[in-house]
Design a protein around this motif. Sequence first.
Motif, PDB file in Angstrom:
ATOM      1  N   GLY A 180       9.295  11.858   7.403  1.00  0.00           N
ATOM      2  CA  GLY A 180       8.876  13.060   8.121  1.00  0.00           C
ATOM      3  C   GLY A 180       7.361  13.233   8.147  1.00  0.00           C
ATOM      4  N   PRO A 181       6.673  13.165   6.991  1.00  0.00           N
ATOM      5  CA  PRO A 181       5.210  13.281   7.018  1.00  0.00           C
ATOM      6  C   PRO A 181       4.536  12.219   7.876  1.00  0.00           C
ATOM      7  CG  PRO A 181       6.030  13.593   4.791  1.00  0.00           C
ATOM      8  CD  PRO A 181       7.196  13.184   5.610  1.00  0.00           C
ATOM      9  N   ILE A 182       5.056  10.988   7.847  1.00  0.00           N
ATOM     10  CA  ILE A 182       4.445   9.940   8.675  1.00  0.00           C
ATOM     11  C   ILE A 182       4.627  10.258  10.153  1.00  0.00           C
ATOM     12  CG2 ILE A 182       4.587   7.506   9.305  1.00  0.00           C
ATOM     13  CD1 ILE A 182       5.354   6.886   6.429  1.00  0.00           C
ATOM     14  N   GLU A 183       5.825  10.705  10.534  1.00  0.00           N
ATOM     15  CA  GLU A 183       6.065  11.046  11.938  1.00  0.00           C
ATOM     16  C   GLU A 183       5.186  12.213  12.377  1.00  0.00           C
ATOM     17  OE1 GLU A 183       7.719   9.474  14.123  1.00  0.00           O
ATOM     18  OE2 GLU A 183       8.712   7.993  12.843  1.00  0.00           O
ATOM     19  N   ARG A 184       5.005  13.215  11.487  1.00  0.00           N
ATOM     20  CA  ARG A 184       4.138  14.332  11.840  1.00  0.00           C
ATOM     21  C   ARG A 184       2.692  13.887  11.979  1.00  0.00           C
ATOM     22  NH1 ARG A 184       7.607  17.051   8.190  1.00  0.00           N
ATOM     23  NH2 ARG A 184       6.149  16.762   6.461  1.00  0.00           N
ATOM     24  N   ALA A 185       2.286  12.956  11.132  1.00  0.00           N
ATOM     25  CA  ALA A 185       0.927  12.442  11.246  1.00  0.00           C
ATOM     26  C   ALA A 185       0.743  11.682  12.546  1.00  0.00           C
ATOM     27  CB  ALA A 185       0.613  11.537  10.056  1.00  0.00           C
ATOM     28  N   ASP A 231      12.331  -1.241  -6.860  1.00  0.00           N
ATOM     29  CA  ASP A 231      13.626  -1.087  -6.204  1.00  0.00           C
ATOM     30  C   ASP A 231      13.494  -0.601  -4.765  1.00  0.00           C
ATOM     31  OD1 ASP A 231      12.596   1.305  -7.175  1.00  0.00           O
ATOM     32  OD2 ASP A 231      14.574   2.257  -7.218  1.00  0.00           O
ATOM     33  N   GLN A 232      12.296  -0.160  -4.362  1.00  0.00           N
ATOM     34  CA  GLN A 232      12.083   0.325  -3.008  1.00  0.00           C
ATOM     35  C   GLN A 232      11.271  -0.658  -2.163  1.00  0.00           C
ATOM     36  OE1 GLN A 232      13.268   3.426  -1.651  1.00  0.00           O
ATOM     37  NE2 GLN A 232      14.524   3.204  -3.498  1.00  0.00           N
ATOM     38  N   VAL A 233      11.136  -1.901  -2.639  1.00  0.00           N
ATOM     39  CA  VAL A 233      10.332  -2.869  -1.901  1.00  0.00           C
ATOM     40  C   VAL A 233      10.933  -3.145  -0.534  1.00  0.00           C
ATOM     41  CG1 VAL A 233       9.574  -5.274  -1.871  1.00  0.00           C
ATOM     42  CG2 VAL A 233       9.361  -3.935  -3.965  1.00  0.00           C
ATOM     43  N   GLY A 234      12.246  -3.359  -0.496  1.00  0.00           N
ATOM     44  CA  GLY A 234      12.892  -3.654   0.783  1.00  0.00           C
ATOM     45  C   GLY A 234      12.725  -2.534   1.786  1.00  0.00           C
ATOM     46  N   PHE A 235      12.867  -1.291   1.318  1.00  0.00           N
ATOM     47  CA  PHE A 235      12.713  -0.152   2.229  1.00  0.00           C
ATOM     48  C   PHE A 235      11.260  -0.025   2.694  1.00  0.00           C
ATOM     49  CE2 PHE A 235      16.298   0.861  -0.548  1.00  0.00           C
ATOM     50  CZ  PHE A 235      17.288   1.095   0.393  1.00  0.00           C
ATOM     51  N   ALA A 236      10.312  -0.317   1.794  1.00  0.00           N
ATOM     52  CA  ALA A 236       8.905  -0.234   2.186  1.00  0.00           C
ATOM     53  C   ALA A 236       8.573  -1.274   3.247  1.00  0.00           C
ATOM     54  CB  ALA A 236       8.013  -0.414   0.954  1.00  0.00           C
ATOM     55  N   ILE A 237       9.102  -2.471   3.099  1.00  0.00           N
ATOM     56  CA  ILE A 237       8.861  -3.507   4.109  1.00  0.00           C
ATOM     57  C   ILE A 237       9.477  -3.102   5.439  1.00  0.00           C
ATOM     58  CG2 ILE A 237       9.371  -5.893   4.724  1.00  0.00           C
ATOM     59  CD1 ILE A 237       9.164  -6.623   1.797  1.00  0.00           C
ATOM     60  N   SER A 238      10.675  -2.526   5.389  1.00  0.00           N
ATOM     61  CA  SER A 238      11.303  -2.053   6.626  1.00  0.00           C
ATOM     62  C   SER A 238      10.465  -0.982   7.302  1.00  0.00           C
ATOM     63  CB  SER A 238      12.699  -1.523   6.315  1.00  0.00           C
ATOM     64  OG  SER A 238      13.313  -0.992   7.475  1.00  0.00           O
ATOM     65  N   PHE A 239       9.920  -0.052   6.493  1.00  0.00           N
ATOM     66  CA  PHE A 239       9.033   0.972   7.037  1.00  0.00           C
ATOM     67  C   PHE A 239       7.807   0.332   7.683  1.00  0.00           C
ATOM     68  CE2 PHE A 239       9.334   5.645   5.949  1.00  0.00           C
ATOM     69  CZ  PHE A 239      10.711   5.650   5.944  1.00  0.00           C
ATOM     70  N   ARG A 282      12.658   7.913  -3.232  1.00  0.00           N
ATOM     71  CA  ARG A 282      12.919   6.933  -2.188  1.00  0.00           C
ATOM     72  C   ARG A 282      11.782   6.963  -1.175  1.00  0.00           C
ATOM     73  NH1 ARG A 282      17.582   9.647  -3.010  1.00  0.00           N
ATOM     74  NH2 ARG A 282      17.104  11.012  -1.249  1.00  0.00           N
ATOM     75  N   VAL A 283      11.622   5.852  -0.477  1.00  0.00           N
ATOM     76  CA  VAL A 283      10.603   5.774   0.561  1.00  0.00           C
ATOM     77  C   VAL A 283      10.948   6.701   1.724  1.00  0.00           C
ATOM     78  CG1 VAL A 283       9.450   4.203   2.175  1.00  0.00           C
ATOM     79  CG2 VAL A 283      10.028   3.426  -0.098  1.00  0.00           C
ATOM     80  N   GLY A 284      12.235   6.973   1.895  1.00  0.00           N
ATOM     81  CA  GLY A 284      12.661   7.783   3.036  1.00  0.00           C
ATOM     82  C   GLY A 284      12.090   9.183   3.065  1.00  0.00           C
ATOM     83  N   ARG A 300       0.836  -1.213   0.000  1.00  0.00           N
ATOM     84  CA  ARG A 300       0.000   0.000   0.000  1.00  0.00           C
ATOM     85  C   ARG A 300       0.869   1.260   0.000  1.00  0.00           C
ATOM     86  NH1 ARG A 300      -4.327  -0.351   4.670  1.00  0.00           N
ATOM     87  NH2 ARG A 300      -4.945   1.609   3.635  1.00  0.00           N
ATOM     88  N   ILE A 301       1.992   1.204   0.713  1.00  0.00           N
ATOM     89  CA  ILE A 301       2.910   2.363   0.716  1.00  0.00           C
ATOM     90  C   ILE A 301       3.473   2.599  -0.679  1.00  0.00           C
ATOM     91  CG2 ILE A 301       5.133   3.184   1.570  1.00  0.00           C
ATOM     92  CD1 ILE A 301       4.519   1.862   4.234  1.00  0.00           C
ATOM     93  N   LEU A 302       3.896   1.522  -1.354  1.00  0.00           N
ATOM     94  CA  LEU A 302       4.432   1.671  -2.706  1.00  0.00           C
ATOM     95  C   LEU A 302       3.364   2.169  -3.667  1.00  0.00           C
ATOM     96  CD1 LEU A 302       6.661  -1.525  -3.002  1.00  0.00           C
ATOM     97  CD2 LEU A 302       7.414   0.832  -2.680  1.00  0.00           C
ATOM     98  N   THR A 303       2.134   1.698  -3.513  1.00  0.00           N
ATOM     99  CA  THR A 303       1.057   2.147  -4.389  1.00  0.00           C
ATOM    100  C   THR A 303       0.745   3.621  -4.162  1.00  0.00           C
ATOM    101  OG1 THR A 303       0.104  -0.074  -4.371  1.00  0.00           O
ATOM    102  CG2 THR A 303      -1.324   1.725  -5.076  1.00  0.00           C
ATOM    103  N   ALA A 304       0.670   4.034  -2.906  1.00  0.00           N
ATOM    104  CA  ALA A 304       0.354   5.437  -2.604  1.00  0.00           C
ATOM    105  C   ALA A 304       1.484   6.367  -2.989  1.00  0.00           C
ATOM    106  CB  ALA A 304       0.031   5.585  -1.113  1.00  0.00           C
ATOM    107  N   SER A 305       2.730   5.887  -2.937  1.00  0.00           N
ATOM    108  CA  SER A 305       3.877   6.742  -3.257  1.00  0.00           C
ATOM    109  C   SER A 305       4.224   6.723  -4.728  1.00  0.00           C
ATOM    110  CB  SER A 305       5.095   6.291  -2.443  1.00  0.00           C
ATOM    111  OG  SER A 305       5.462   4.961  -2.767  1.00  0.00           O
ATOM    112  N   GLY A 306       3.790   5.684  -5.453  1.00  0.00           N
ATOM    113  CA  GLY A 306       4.113   5.588  -6.861  1.00  0.00           C
ATOM    114  C   GLY A 306       5.524   5.139  -7.138  1.00  0.00           C
ATOM    115  N   LEU A 307       6.197   4.548  -6.150  1.00  0.00           N
ATOM    116  CA  LEU A 307       7.572   4.109  -6.322  1.00  0.00           C
ATOM    117  C   LEU A 307       7.609   2.727  -6.952  1.00  0.00           C
ATOM    118  CD1 LEU A 307       8.998   5.337  -2.900  1.00  0.00           C
ATOM    119  CD2 LEU A 307       9.423   6.326  -5.154  1.00  0.00           C
TER     120      LEU A 307
END
Length: 402
Positions: free
Chosen positions: A310-315, A262-270, A304-306, A252-259
């Motif tokens: 910041g927006p997630i932490e602010r939310a 190559d960012q699958v590993g970072f998304a899973i970590s998030f 990048r997912v990174g 869902r993160i990758l879909t919402a971000s449009g990435l």
Amino acid sequence: MARPFIRPTIAAFNRDAVPMAKAVRSTVPEVRGVYENLMEALRELRSCVFLCGQRVLSDDEIAQQACLPPTALAQTLPQIIERGLFARDDTGALFSTLLYDRQLRREEREARKAVADQHWQAVQQTGEVPPGLTRKQITARENGRKGGAPRKGETAEQRDARRARELAAEQAQRKMPLVGVVAGTHAQSNNPNQKPNSVSVIENSVISVPIDLELESDNTIPSSSNSADEPNNPATEKAEYTDAQAKELAARILTASGLGDDQVGFAISFARQYLGRGVCSDLIVRAVAAHKQKMADNGEFPRRVGVFKGPIERAIAGEEVAQLVTEAEPTAAPMLEWQKKAQAAYARSSTVFAAEMSACRDFGRLQRDWPEIAAQHGLPPVERTLAAYEAHFKPQSEQVAA
């Protein structure tokens, strides 16, 4: 070869009496205008004094050179000289005190630079230059040893003396004895591994031990508590989740971000990080989609997912609630299938819009052609808002019931 700067003939020049350049603002407009014409004429002559060879220009010739009426110069020149903006040298030539002071400061800088260049050449010839260091680094090191530049109104000798006092005070502070009051009721350690009677402590006694802080700073101080004996802290406990939940949230993160992939590993970590903290998955996805929309509106797209941390932490902290979440309810209802499709399509529309914006750089034309572009990418030709996409994917039966 540059022309030499023409200087006034003057035996003594009080540089402390030279006013600031902005002091002319306190004059009347007539005086200010004449002053600006005189300064402009001197800059064109590359001089600070009105001379023509060895000839001292008269006031009428100065007025002609500065494109001024002679009467205007005669009326305002006494006020200009009285304020210290201009003066006459020993030969009677009119000169600008400000331009002359600037020239003197420029010559002093060049003299200091010449001395520094000679010193650097001498050091290079003697082979005293440390290898691998530039001239700027070596100069900074030497200035550091001297204690930096002297303070305002301080001579080099006073700076050296002050630096010596500061070093002595620092050394004395490092060797300062530490005095502590140890109560007998608190002297016993809770560490079960500690040997009994290893330290003899007298109740309410004062212990004075000189400690060298420079030596003790390298020592590792062991913890006085055993982590295995500590009770479970609810604040530090991690929430439970499954790998399937983490993978679903990452998708869902990758879909919402449009990435991309190559960012699958970072998304899973998030996903694992925030699920372990007990954060709601919908909150994370909404934060990602909202920030992605902001970037798309500015013609940008994430790489990048990174960038969404910041927006997630602010939310999570409750900031930007009006933009990221709807009104919170005690128990949030699970998302329906059509809602997931609407959010996925809305997120993909942001990616398509950002790519088209980067290509054409025409926001107005892109807005007009958006229905056709959306249809080409398999998106509904509706307004590019989440509400419009939800209305498109919402079943007709629910719309009638609503």
